[in-house]
Design a protein around this motif. Structure first.
Motif, short mmCIF file in Angstrom:
data_model
loop_
_atom_site.label_atom_id
_atom_site.label_comp_id
_atom_site.label_asym_id
_atom_site.label_seq_id
_atom_site.Cartn_x
_atom_site.Cartn_y
_atom_site.Cartn_z
N VAL A 187 0.86 -1.18 0.00
CA VAL A 187 0.00 0.00 0.00
C VAL A 187 0.90 1.22 0.00
O VAL A 187 1.81 1.32 0.83
CB VAL A 187 -0.91 0.00 1.25
CG1 VAL A 187 -1.62 1.33 1.39
CG2 VAL A 187 -1.91 -1.14 1.18
N VAL B 167 -5.42 -0.18 -8.17
CA VAL B 167 -5.72 -1.34 -7.34
C VAL B 167 -5.45 -2.55 -8.23
O VAL B 167 -6.03 -2.66 -9.31
CB VAL B 167 -7.18 -1.36 -6.85
CG1 VAL B 167 -7.48 -2.66 -6.12
CG2 VAL B 167 -7.47 -0.15 -5.98
N VAL C 166 -1.95 -1.40 -3.84
CA VAL C 166 -2.84 -0.25 -3.86
C VAL C 166 -1.93 0.98 -3.81
O VAL C 166 -1.15 1.14 -2.88
CB VAL C 166 -3.82 -0.23 -2.68
CG1 VAL C 166 -4.66 1.04 -2.71
CG2 VAL C 166 -4.72 -1.47 -2.71
N LEU D 189 -6.12 2.05 4.11
CA LEU D 189 -5.92 1.25 2.89
C LEU D 189 -5.45 -0.16 3.24
O LEU D 189 -5.91 -1.14 2.64
CB LEU D 189 -4.93 1.94 1.95
CG LEU D 189 -5.38 3.28 1.37
CD1 LEU D 189 -4.25 3.92 0.57
CD2 LEU D 189 -6.63 3.12 0.53
N ILE E 210 -11.98 -3.92 -3.12
CA ILE E 210 -10.99 -2.96 -2.62
C ILE E 210 -11.32 -1.55 -3.11
O ILE E 210 -11.33 -0.61 -2.32
CB ILE E 210 -9.56 -3.37 -3.00
CG1 ILE E 210 -9.17 -4.64 -2.23
CG2 ILE E 210 -8.57 -2.24 -2.72
CD1 ILE E 210 -7.86 -5.28 -2.72
N ILE E 211 -11.62 -1.38 -4.39
CA ILE E 211 -11.90 -0.03 -4.88
C ILE E 211 -13.22 0.49 -4.31
O ILE E 211 -13.32 1.68 -3.97
CB ILE E 211 -11.85 0.07 -6.43
CG1 ILE E 211 -11.77 1.54 -6.87
CG2 ILE E 211 -13.00 -0.63 -7.09
CD1 ILE E 211 -10.56 2.29 -6.46
N LEU F 163 -12.36 1.53 -0.80
CA LEU F 163 -11.46 2.68 -0.84
C LEU F 163 -12.25 3.97 -1.06
O LEU F 163 -11.99 4.99 -0.41
CB LEU F 163 -10.43 2.47 -1.96
CG LEU F 163 -9.35 3.50 -2.15
CD1 LEU F 163 -8.13 2.84 -2.78
CD2 LEU F 163 -9.78 4.65 -3.02
N HIS G 286 -2.23 5.17 -4.24
CA HIS G 286 -3.13 6.31 -4.38
C HIS G 286 -2.30 7.57 -4.38
O HIS G 286 -1.46 7.77 -3.50
CB HIS G 286 -4.15 6.36 -3.25
CG HIS G 286 -5.40 7.08 -3.62
ND1 HIS G 286 -5.43 8.42 -3.95
CD2 HIS G 286 -6.68 6.64 -3.73
CE1 HIS G 286 -6.67 8.77 -4.23
NE2 HIS G 286 -7.45 7.70 -4.12
N CYS H 261 -10.61 -7.17 -6.44
CA CYS H 261 -10.25 -5.86 -6.97
C CYS H 261 -11.43 -4.89 -6.82
O CYS H 261 -11.27 -3.76 -6.35
CB CYS H 261 -9.81 -5.97 -8.42
SG CYS H 261 -9.17 -4.43 -9.11
#
Length: 152
Positions: free
Chosen positions: A4, A96, A80, A62, A113-114, A117, A82, A110
């Motif tokens: 991350v 991601v 991940v 995250l 996670i998004i 997030l 960002h 996937c």
């Protein structure tokens, strides 16, 4: 590999996906999502965007999201990334990427996670428009996307 990162600089998608796949012949699927800055939002032209975060807290949030995905699916790796700071239309904002043995679990992890997030990570977005700068509010559609995982 689970990684991350929150960073100002851009990332190289090909490089990051290659790193994710390194050394594990059991990986049968890598699924990735790259979010980019749009030049329009809510009917207004966007000339620039600035992303702010809470250092330390954002990375922990995250990491927690990735750990939740690990508890649901057999991840063999996840990245991940960002970005924060000033961005322009077409710039990459977020990556991601997940690696699993099979595509179905990779796609699901996937997307999970998004979706999390977008609602649970402490980021604040300000857009520059012809009418001036404005802070972007959370979207109901992001909450709806996250809610579907509660039923699963």
């Amino acid at each position: 590999m689970i990684e991350v990162r929150v960073q100002a600089g851009d990332f190289d998608l090909g490089h990051e996906l290659a790193r994710l796949r390194e050394g594990d012949a059991r990986i049968g699927a890598v699924v990735s999502f790259v979010g980019t800055v749009r030049d329009m939002n809510d009917g207004a032209a966007v000339s620039a965007m600035e992303l702010e975060h809470y250092p330390g807290m954002t990375e922990r949030a995250l990491q927690d999201i990735v750990e939740q995905a690990q508890a649901r699916w057999p991840l063999m790796g996840a990245i991940v990334i960002h970005r924060v700071g000033p961005l322009k239309p077409r710039d990459q904002i977020v990556l991601v990427a997940v690696a699993c043995a099979h595509r179905g679990e990779a796609f699901d992890a996937c997307e999970f996670i998004i979706d999390y997030l977008k609602t649970d990570a402490p980021f604040w977005k300000k857009e520059d428009t012809a009418d001036g700068a404005r802070w972007v509010d959370a979207r109901i559609t992001d909450d709806s996307a996250k809610a579907k995982w509660v039923a699963h």
